[in-house]
Each structure stands twice: as structure tokens, then as C-alpha cells.
Design a protein around this motif. Structure first.
Motif, PDB file in Angstrom:
ATOM      1  N   GLN A   7      26.726 -29.515 -23.064  1.00 22.46           N
ATOM      2  CA  GLN A   7      27.033 -28.103 -22.833  1.00 22.46           C
ATOM      3  C   GLN A   7      25.925 -27.254 -23.440  1.00 22.46           C
ATOM      4  O   GLN A   7      25.606 -27.411 -24.621  1.00 22.46           O
ATOM      5  CB  GLN A   7      28.358 -27.726 -23.510  1.00 22.46           C
ATOM      6  N   LYS A   8      25.350 -26.357 -22.659  1.00 18.86           N
ATOM      7  CA  LYS A   8      24.304 -25.474 -23.189  1.00 18.86           C
ATOM      8  C   LYS A   8      24.808 -24.033 -23.174  1.00 18.86           C
ATOM      9  O   LYS A   8      25.365 -23.572 -22.180  1.00 18.86           O
ATOM     10  CB  LYS A   8      23.026 -25.612 -22.355  1.00 18.86           C
ATOM     11  N   PHE A   9      24.617 -23.338 -24.291  1.00 17.17           N
ATOM     12  CA  PHE A   9      25.051 -21.951 -24.379  1.00 17.17           C
ATOM     13  C   PHE A   9      23.844 -21.039 -24.574  1.00 17.17           C
ATOM     14  O   PHE A   9      23.067 -21.215 -25.521  1.00 17.17           O
ATOM     15  CB  PHE A   9      26.055 -21.779 -25.531  1.00 17.17           C
ATOM     16  N   ARG A 150       9.846 -19.257 -22.344  1.00 15.96           N
ATOM     17  CA  ARG A 150      11.073 -18.481 -22.368  1.00 15.96           C
ATOM     18  C   ARG A 150      12.124 -19.110 -21.450  1.00 15.96           C
ATOM     19  O   ARG A 150      11.807 -19.583 -20.363  1.00 15.96           O
ATOM     20  CB  ARG A 150      10.803 -17.021 -21.968  1.00 15.96           C
ATOM     21  N   GLY A 151      13.332 -19.132 -21.924  1.00 12.87           N
ATOM     22  CA  GLY A 151      14.403 -19.756 -21.151  1.00 12.87           C
ATOM     23  C   GLY A 151      14.440 -21.273 -21.321  1.00 12.87           C
ATOM     24  O   GLY A 151      15.171 -21.976 -20.634  1.00 12.87           O
ATOM     25  N   GLY A 152      13.657 -21.783 -22.283  1.00 14.00           N
ATOM     26  CA  GLY A 152      13.454 -23.227 -22.401  1.00 14.00           C
ATOM     27  C   GLY A 152      14.651 -24.044 -22.871  1.00 14.00           C
ATOM     28  O   GLY A 152      14.647 -25.271 -22.744  1.00 14.00           O
ATOM     29  N   SER A 153      15.686 -23.391 -23.400  1.00 10.22           N
ATOM     30  CA  SER A 153      16.858 -24.161 -23.848  1.00 10.22           C
ATOM     31  C   SER A 153      17.530 -24.884 -22.679  1.00 10.22           C
ATOM     32  O   SER A 153      18.138 -25.939 -22.873  1.00 10.22           O
ATOM     33  CB  SER A 153      17.884 -23.249 -24.504  1.00 10.22           C
ATOM     34  N   ASP A 154      17.422 -24.300 -21.488  1.00 10.59           N
ATOM     35  CA  ASP A 154      17.978 -24.989 -20.309  1.00 10.59           C
ATOM     36  C   ASP A 154      17.322 -26.356 -20.167  1.00 10.59           C
ATOM     37  O   ASP A 154      17.981 -27.368 -19.884  1.00 10.59           O
ATOM     38  CB  ASP A 154      17.682 -24.187 -19.021  1.00 10.59           C
ATOM     39  N   THR A 155      16.005 -26.375 -20.359  1.00  6.27           N
ATOM     40  CA  THR A 155      15.253 -27.617 -20.183  1.00  6.27           C
ATOM     41  C   THR A 155      15.609 -28.621 -21.280  1.00  6.27           C
ATOM     42  O   THR A 155      15.765 -29.818 -21.012  1.00  6.27           O
ATOM     43  CB  THR A 155      13.744 -27.307 -20.158  1.00  6.27           C
ATOM     44  N   ALA A 208      14.336 -16.635 -10.229  1.00  8.52           N
ATOM     45  CA  ALA A 208      15.759 -16.501 -10.572  1.00  8.52           C
ATOM     46  C   ALA A 208      15.975 -17.145 -11.934  1.00  8.52           C
ATOM     47  O   ALA A 208      16.186 -18.344 -12.044  1.00  8.52           O
ATOM     48  CB  ALA A 208      16.627 -17.187  -9.519  1.00  8.52           C
ATOM     49  N   LYS A 209      15.901 -16.354 -13.001  1.00  8.77           N
ATOM     50  CA  LYS A 209      15.794 -16.942 -14.350  1.00  8.77           C
ATOM     51  C   LYS A 209      17.102 -17.564 -14.846  1.00  8.77           C
ATOM     52  O   LYS A 209      17.172 -18.016 -16.000  1.00  8.77           O
ATOM     53  CB  LYS A 209      15.310 -15.897 -15.341  1.00  8.77           C
ATOM     54  N   VAL A 210      18.132 -17.604 -14.002  1.00  6.55           N
ATOM     55  CA  VAL A 210      19.415 -18.147 -14.441  1.00  6.55           C
ATOM     56  C   VAL A 210      19.298 -19.581 -14.956  1.00  6.55           C
ATOM     57  O   VAL A 210      20.006 -19.975 -15.876  1.00  6.55           O
ATOM     58  CB  VAL A 210      20.491 -17.960 -13.341  1.00  6.55           C
TER      59      VAL A 210
HETATM   60 MG    MG Z   1      18.127 -18.480 -19.940  1.00  2.64          MG
END
Ligand code: MG
Ligand code: ADP
Ligand code: ASP
Length: 404
Positions: A7-9, A150-155, A208-210
Motif C-alpha cells: 500500500q502506498k500513501f 518528483r512523485g518517485g514514491s509510486d516507483t 498525468a502525474k497521478v
Molecule cells: Mg504522486
């Protein structure tokens, strides 16, 4: 052992201690029936604050120290979430990138994940403890701290899911799932129940940075099912599906846009073999992603060569072009930083013509000038003036009836 779910928050989901308490409830509930591994972002706004601090002593802070600083937001949220779980009587432990050997390349601020100590994470899980892992950060072979962009936690989350063989990676965010376009820009954007991996790759790649593009690439490479859902509202979110869909592919599934772009044009460059390589070779060597690339037909052996990069890279690219000037003759370098890209994505475009012309007509009827057009099998990208982006996205969303 029961199945593992990662799970990623994201930042908004852990934006306050109250929100971290709510996230702890979500984790606690899921842990009743599944083994859970958590990845967290920094509390909302924290990474931006750190980036601002980093620029205090000069515009170009040392890259190593920059990453050492901006990675710290995730350390705070991971420890806080562990404490929130403890307060509910649940065993949890926070882990930094170095504690789980999240090894990356050494390109600071855009490091790529090489590998991670899955056994270490699985040992914690086996001990009925929930690992709360810092997203966004990694370490180099030499032990320096890196960040993944930026946004790297998704990865981070998808990479861990792949390495531990998780059943799914659930990405919790501030919207109900993946929409036909950014719901904060188009109020009647519609949530999709599912989307194909190839469409998501294009949407993410086009802004789409989602979900970070690298995360979708990982999911695709290692066959990790990914679900995007809200930590604010109940709902099943959007599944990024791995297999071929049985149903007819949608003609247009979504519209992505990307501001913070800059367009470089080398005007009057020689139309001779090797020119494109001489220009783009050094840029790619500097690890800079070049997107829309266009070369015009030549007149009298001279042509115009145009490409776009992210605004962050403007100064570096400008320096590179200056440095190759003796090698690549051109009349003038034109830099336009007031541009943006708008992209239409749909797997159904492959088998049906007419999407492009419908898009061009709709935009022309609304006085949106298209500067560059660039297509792939399931995507049409248009470069337009930055100030017209919101209008163009709404016009295209209406044109393809995406709210229905
Ligand atoms: Mg993000
Ligand atoms: P997080 O902090 O949870 O990682 P992000 O801000 O990185 O969240 O990503 C979520 C945001 O992505 C949404 O709030 C929305 O504004 C934006 N977004 C852009 N395109 C889309 C889309 N097609 N579907 C859903 N959200 C989108
Ligand atoms: N905190 C980092 C950022 O703001 C990473 C992330 O949120 O995914 O970009």
C-alpha cells in the motif's frame, strides 16, 4: 502465508497527523486479512519546502546534498505512521532506503532503482510486523542518498511489490482513481474502472502525474497489478490491467497535459547525416529526456530542428547547445518556455481513423493554435501555448464525450 499487498500513501494522504491516523486505520483494516507492506511519501508540501530551503545558499546546490536534504520528508512520515499503528496495538517498523538496501544509480534527483533487499522486508513481514518504508529515496553503491524524481514514491512501491512478489500494489491518493483527465482541471472528468497498461504508460509519460511514469514501467515489466484509489473516500478505484482487454478498446481513454516544458529550435541547421545525433547525443548523455522531436523538410540544404524538454533542464540544454555550436552549424537558437503539451490517448485509435482530424477541428474552432503535432499508435501529442492548456483539455474532453 497469506497474500502480500503493498500500500502506498501519497503526500496529501499523510498530510497531517490526523490524516496519518486515518491511514493507520486503512492499514490496520487491510492487515486483518492480508500481509501488508507500506510505502509513504513525505507529508504534503514538505518536499517543496525542502527544495526551497536547498536553494537558499545558491541556485545550484550540490547534487549530493540536495538529495540528502529533500529525501528527509519521507523519514518523518514513515516514523509517524509506525507510531500511529503502535497506538492501535499493531506491530510496525519504519525503514529508510539504506535499511532495506534500496540501491539506485548515482544520478542524483533522478536515480533509477537497481535492486532492493526483499528478504529483509519479508523477514519483517514474517514477524507479523508491518514495514513502513520511505518512498522516493535510495542509496548508491557507495552509500550516498539519492532521490527518484518528483512523485518517485509510486516507483518505490511498485518496485518493492515486484521484488517481494506482491499480489498487487495499491496506490492511495487524493482522488478516487484514474480519470479521463485531471479532475482538478476538468470538473466533469470521469473515473475509469480500469485502464490498460499501455494507455497508462502513455498518459503518465505525457504528464498525468497521478502515477509516476517509472512506476508504470516497472509494473509493466514485472507484471505487477496496480490499483489507484482514494484514502479519503471508499471505493474500488481504478485497476491498471495487465492482460488484453476483452471488451472493445475505447477510442479515446484519456487526455494528459504537461506544463513546465521548453521548446528548443535550431533554426537553419544543415540537413546532413549525423546532425540529429550531434544535437541529441550529448543531451541524452547528460541523462536528459527529450520528448517531441521534429525536423522540417529542408530548403537549400538547411532545415529547422525542434525538440522539447522539461523546464528544469533548460539551462543545462542551453549550455550543451552552446558547446556543440562549433560542430553543428545553425543560424539561430530559439527557446520558447511558454509552451505545453496536450495528449489524447486511446488504444482504439489503432483501428479507427478520424481522431486526429476531430481534435484539430475542435481546437481550431476554439482558437487554439497547434505548434507541433506528434503521433504514435495510440497517442496524439500537440504542443500549444501554455496559457491555453486548460481550455484545450476541456475542449478535447467535450469533443470525445469523455464525461459519458
Ligand atoms: Mg504522486
Ligand atoms: P500523491 O501525493 O498521492 O502522490 P499526486 O498529486 O502525485 O498525489 O497525484 C494525484 C493527482 O494527480 C490528482 O490530485 C490529480 O490532480 C492529478 N491527475 C492528473 N491527471 C490525472 C488523471 N488522469 N486522473 C487522476 N488524477 C490525475
Ligand atoms: N515526496 C516526493 C515528492 O513530493 C515523492 C512523492 O511524493 O512521491 O515528489
Amino acid at each position: 502465508m497469506s497474500e502480500i499487498i503493498v500500500q502506498k500513501f501519497g503526500g496529501t494522504s499523510v498530510g497531517s497527523v490526523e490524516r496519518i491516523g486515518i491511514v493507520a486505520n486503512i492499514v490496520a483494516e487491510a492487515s486483518k486479512s492480508k500481509k501488508i507492506i507500506v510505502v509513504v511519501s513525505a507529508m504534503g508540501g514538505e518536499t517543496n519546502k525542502l527544495v526551497k530551503l536547498a536553494n537558499h545558499f545558491g541556485e545550484n546546490p550540490d547534487k549530493r546534498e540536495f538529495d540528502a536534504l529533500v529525501s528527509t520528508g519521507e523519514t518523518v512520515s514513515s516514523a509517524l505512521l509506525a507510531m500511529a499503528l503502535h497506538s492501535k496495538g499493531i506491530k510496525a517498523k519504519s525503514y529508510s532506503a539504506s535499511q532495506i538496501s534500496m540501491r539506485t544509480t548515482d544520478s542524483f534527483s533522478k536515480a533509477k532503482i537497481l535492486d532492493v533487499d526483499a528478504d529483509k522486508i519479508l523477514k519483517v513481514v514474517d514477524d507479523n510486523t508491518i514495514p513502513i518504508i520511505t518512498g522516493f529515496q535510495g542509496i548508491t553503491e557507495g552509500g550516498d542518498i539519492t532521490t527518484l524524481g518528483r512523485g518517485g514514491s509510486d516507483t518505490t512501491a511498485v518496485a518493492i511489490a515486484a521484488q517481494v512478489g506482491a499480489k498487487r500494489c495499491d496506490i492511495y491518493t487524493d482522488v478516487d482513481g484514474i480519470f479521463t483527465t485531471d479532475p482538478k482541471v476538468v470538473s466533469n472528468a470521469k473515473k475509469l474502472d480500469s485502464i490498460t497498461m499501455e494507455e497508462m504508460l502513455e498518459l503518465a509519460g505525457q504528464g498525468a502525474k497521478v502515477v509516476q511514469t517509472r512506476a508504470v514501467e516497472f509494473a509493466n515489466k514485472f507484471d505487477v497489478p496496480v490499483r489507484v484509489l482514494s484514502s479519503f473516500n471508499d471505493g474500488s478505484g481504478t485497476l491498471i490491467s495487465l492482460g488484453e482487454e476483452n471488451m472493445e478498446n475505447a477510442l479515446v481513454s484519456g487526455i494528459a497535459f504537461q506544463k513546465d516544458q521548453v521548446k528548443f529550435t535550431l533554426h537553419g541547421v544543415g540537413d546532413i547525416p549525423g546532425t540529429a545525433f550531434k544535437i541529441l547525443g550529448p543531451i541524452s548523455e547528460a541523462d536528459i529526456e527529450v520528448d517531441v522531436i521534429v525536423q522540417n523538410v529542408s530548403v537549400d540544404g538547411k532545415t529547422d530542428f525542434t525538440f522539447t524538454v522539461s523546464s528544469d533542464e533548460q539551462a543545462t540544454v542551453q549550455n550543451i547547445i552552446e558547446s556543440i555550436k562549433k560542430d553543428v552549424n545553425f543560424r539561430e537558437l530559439i527557446i520558447d518556455s511558454s509552451i505545453a503539451k496536450v495528449s489524447i490517448v486511446g488504444a482504439g485509435m489503432r483501428s479507427q481513423a478520424g481522431v486526429a482530424s476531430a481534435a484539430f477541428r475542435a481546437l481550431s474552432e476554439n482558437d487554439v493554435n497547434i505548434q507541433i503535432i506528434c503521433t504514435s499508435e495510440i497517442k496524439i501529442t500537440m504542443v500549444i501555448d501554455e496559457s491555453l492548456v486548460e481550455k484545450a483539455v476541456q475542449v478535447l474532453h467535450d469533443e470525445f464525450n469523455l464525461d459519458e
